[in-house]
Write a protein that holds these residues in place. Structure first.
Motif, PDB file in Angstrom:
ATOM      1  N   SER A  37     -10.834  -5.951  -3.414  1.00  0.00           N
ATOM      2  CA  SER A  37     -12.120  -6.653  -3.471  1.00  0.00           C
ATOM      3  C   SER A  37     -12.006  -8.072  -3.992  1.00  0.00           C
ATOM      4  N   LYS A  88     -10.238  -9.146  -6.969  1.00  0.00           N
ATOM      5  CA  LYS A  88     -10.017  -9.341  -8.397  1.00  0.00           C
ATOM      6  C   LYS A  88      -8.561  -9.722  -8.644  1.00  0.00           C
ATOM      7  N   THR A 118      -2.778  -3.181  -3.032  1.00  0.00           N
ATOM      8  CA  THR A 118      -3.052  -4.499  -3.589  1.00  0.00           C
ATOM      9  C   THR A 118      -2.687  -5.549  -2.547  1.00  0.00           C
ATOM     10  N   ASP A 149       0.832  -1.197   0.000  1.00  0.00           N
ATOM     11  CA  ASP A 149       0.000   0.000   0.000  1.00  0.00           C
ATOM     12  C   ASP A 149       0.870   1.251   0.000  1.00  0.00           C
ATOM     13  N   SER A 157      -3.470   2.950  -5.058  1.00  0.00           N
ATOM     14  CA  SER A 157      -4.392   1.922  -4.585  1.00  0.00           C
ATOM     15  C   SER A 157      -3.614   0.736  -4.026  1.00  0.00           C
ATOM     16  N   GLN A 217      -1.426 -11.527  -6.944  1.00  0.00           N
ATOM     17  CA  GLN A 217      -1.754 -10.151  -6.577  1.00  0.00           C
ATOM     18  C   GLN A 217      -3.228  -9.900  -6.865  1.00  0.00           C
ATOM     19  N   TYR A 218      -3.947  -9.425  -5.836  1.00  0.00           N
ATOM     20  CA  TYR A 218      -5.376  -9.165  -5.959  1.00  0.00           C
ATOM     21  C   TYR A 218      -5.676  -7.699  -5.647  1.00  0.00           C
ATOM     22  N   SER A 219      -6.794  -7.243  -6.166  1.00  0.00           N
ATOM     23  CA  SER A 219      -7.334  -5.959  -5.738  1.00  0.00           C
ATOM     24  C   SER A 219      -7.931  -6.130  -4.341  1.00  0.00           C
ATOM     25  N   LEU A 254      -5.156  -9.811 -10.253  1.00  0.00           N
ATOM     26  CA  LEU A 254      -4.446  -8.851 -11.091  1.00  0.00           C
ATOM     27  C   LEU A 254      -3.207  -9.441 -11.759  1.00  0.00           C
TER      28      LEU A 254
END
Length: 350
Positions: free
Chosen positions: A146, A148, A125, A118, A123, A142-144, A150
Motif C-alpha cells: 500500500s 508504506k 513487499t 513475494d 506478505s 522497500q515498501y508495503s 519499510l
C-alpha cells in the motif's frame, strides 16, 4: 495513437506478411482487419506473444512516463511506476486490468526499477530503485503493497561509491531471490558500474564494480535477474551485451553480445519454463525472445522471436507473471504499460 496501443509480432513468415500489409495498397478497413489477424499469427516451435488490448481497462490512468513494472504472481497484482509532476508514482492494477489503488509516497522521487519480493506464505513487499537527485534519491527502497516505506538502502540524497555503509549513485534495478539474497545493479549512468550481491542481512557477499569493456566490467549495468541454475544475468547496457555470473561465487561465466549489434539490452527476465529470456531494447522499440542455454553452458545467444513495437514506444523494463507467463512492458515513450500473453500452436505457455 494506433502505434501506442498496437504491436506487430515478427517472425520470418510474419515479417513477409507485414510488408504485404504495409505496401500492398490495402484500405484502412482491410488493414485494421489484417492487423488483428497478424497479432494472432502463430508459428509452431517459436515462442510468440500476443497483445492484450483489454489491459488495463482504463489506459488513460497513465499520466506520466512509465519506467518500470513488476508482478506479484500470488496476489494477481501488477505494480507500475511512473514519473512526472503531480502524478501518482505507483499505479496498482489487477492482472485482469482493474485499477486497485495508487500511491505517491513523499519518499519516492524518481522510480527507475521495480521488483516484488513475494512468497506464498508471507506478505509481499515492493522494492524500488530511486534515481532522484533530491533529498530522497540515490537509494533502494522497500515498501508495503500500500506504499508504506519499510526500509531504505543507501544514503538518502547522497550519491556515493561506498559499501560500508552502502551507497549508490542512480541504482538501476534490484532482484530479490526466494532465498532472500539481493542483487543490485548500480548505476544508471552515475559514478558506479556495479553488480552487488547482498545477504538477507544486507552484508555484501560479492561485488563486481569496475567500469570498462572487459570481462566482469560494466558500463551502465541496467537490469538483473537470476535463473534456477544459479546464474545471474545482467543487461550491460553501455557495452551492448548480457553478462552471466555464478550466483554463489560471483564467478564470470560468459557474455552474449552478437544479438545486440543494433541496440543494447535494457531489461532481462527469464520465462516461467526457464527456457527463454525476454530482453527489452529501447532504441529499436522491440522485445527480443532469446533461447536460454542449458545448465552447464552459456554459448552464444540465439533469437527465437521478436515483438516489434510502434515507433517511439521506448520499452524500458519488463516483468513476467511466473504463474501465467504473461509479459508486462513499461514504455517510456508511449507513456503506458502493456500486457502480452504467450501462445503457441502446440498449446504450451512459455
Amino acid at each position: 495513437m494506433i502505434l501506442r496501443r498496437t504491436c506487430v509480432l515478427l517472425s520470418t513468415t510474419a515479417s513477409v506478411l507485414l510488408l504485404l500489409l504495409l505496401y500492398g495498397g490495402l484500405s484502412s478497413q482491410q488493414w485494421a482487419s489484417s492487423r488483428a489477424a497478424l497479432r494472432d499469427y502463430q508459428l509452431l516451435g517459436s515462442p510468440l506473444y500476443k497483445l492484450d488490448l483489454t489491459w488495463p481497462h482504463n489506459p488513460e490512468l497513465f499520466t506520466g512516463a512509465v519506467f518500470a513494472v513488476a508482478v506479484d504472481q500470488y496476489a494477481g497484482v501488477v505494480y507500475v511506476a511512473q514519473r512526472g509532476d503531480n502524478v501518482p508514482k505507483m499505479l496498482v492494477f489487477s492482472t485482469d486490468g482493474h485499477l486497485l489503488m495508487s500511491w505517491n509516497s513523499s519518499s519516492l522521487e524518481m522510480p527507475h526499477g521495480l521488483f516484488v519480493a513475494d512468497a506464498a506464505t508471507s506478505s509481499p513487499t515492493v522494492w524500488v530503485t530511486d534515481v532522484g537527485t533530491g533529498p530522497h534519491g540515490h537509494c533502494v527502497k522497500q515498501y508495503s503493497p500500500s506504499g508504506k516505506l519499510l526500509q531504505v538502502l543507501g544514503t538518502p540524497g547522497q550519491a556515493g561509491t561506498g559499501v560500508s555503509p552502502l551507497q549508490f549513485d542512480q541504482p538501476a534495478e534490484i532482484f530479490v531471490h526466494s532465498s532472500g539474497d539481493i542483487y543490485i545493479v548500480d548505476g544508471d549512468g552515475g559514478l558506479n558500474n556495479r553488480l552487488i550481491k547482498l545477504s538477507p542481512e544486507l552484508d555484501v557477499m560479492w561485488m563486481h564494480g569496475e567500469k570498462g569493456q572487459g570481462l566482469a566490467q560494466f558500463y551502465i549495468p541496467h537490469s538483473v535477474t537470476v535463473d534456477a541454475a544459479q546464474r545471474v544475468w545482467v543487461a550491460d547496457r553501455g557495452n551492448k551485451r548480457i553478462q552471466v555470473f555464478n550466483s554463489i561465487s560471483g564467478e564470470w561465466l560468459g557474455t552474449w553480445g552478437s544479438c545486440f549489434t543494433e541496440d543494447a539490452p535494457y531489461s532481462v527476465r527469464i520465462t516461467p519454463d526457464k527456457k527463454h529470456l525476454v530482453v527489452a531494447q529501447l532504441n529499436t522499440n522491440q522485445l527480443t525472445v532469446l533461447e536460454a542455454p542449458p545448465v552447464g553452458m552459456i554459448g552464444q545467444c540465439r533469437v527465437e522471436s521478436v515483438i516489434q513495437l510502434g515507433d517511439d514506444t521506448k520499452p524500458h523494463l519488463v516483468d513476467l507473471d511466473l504463474k501465467t507467463g504473461a509479459l508486462y512492458v513499461a514504455e517510456i515513450g508511449a507513456q503506458q504499460a502493456q500486457k502480452f500473453t504467450p501462445f503457441s500452436l502446440g498449446g504450451n505457455l512459455l
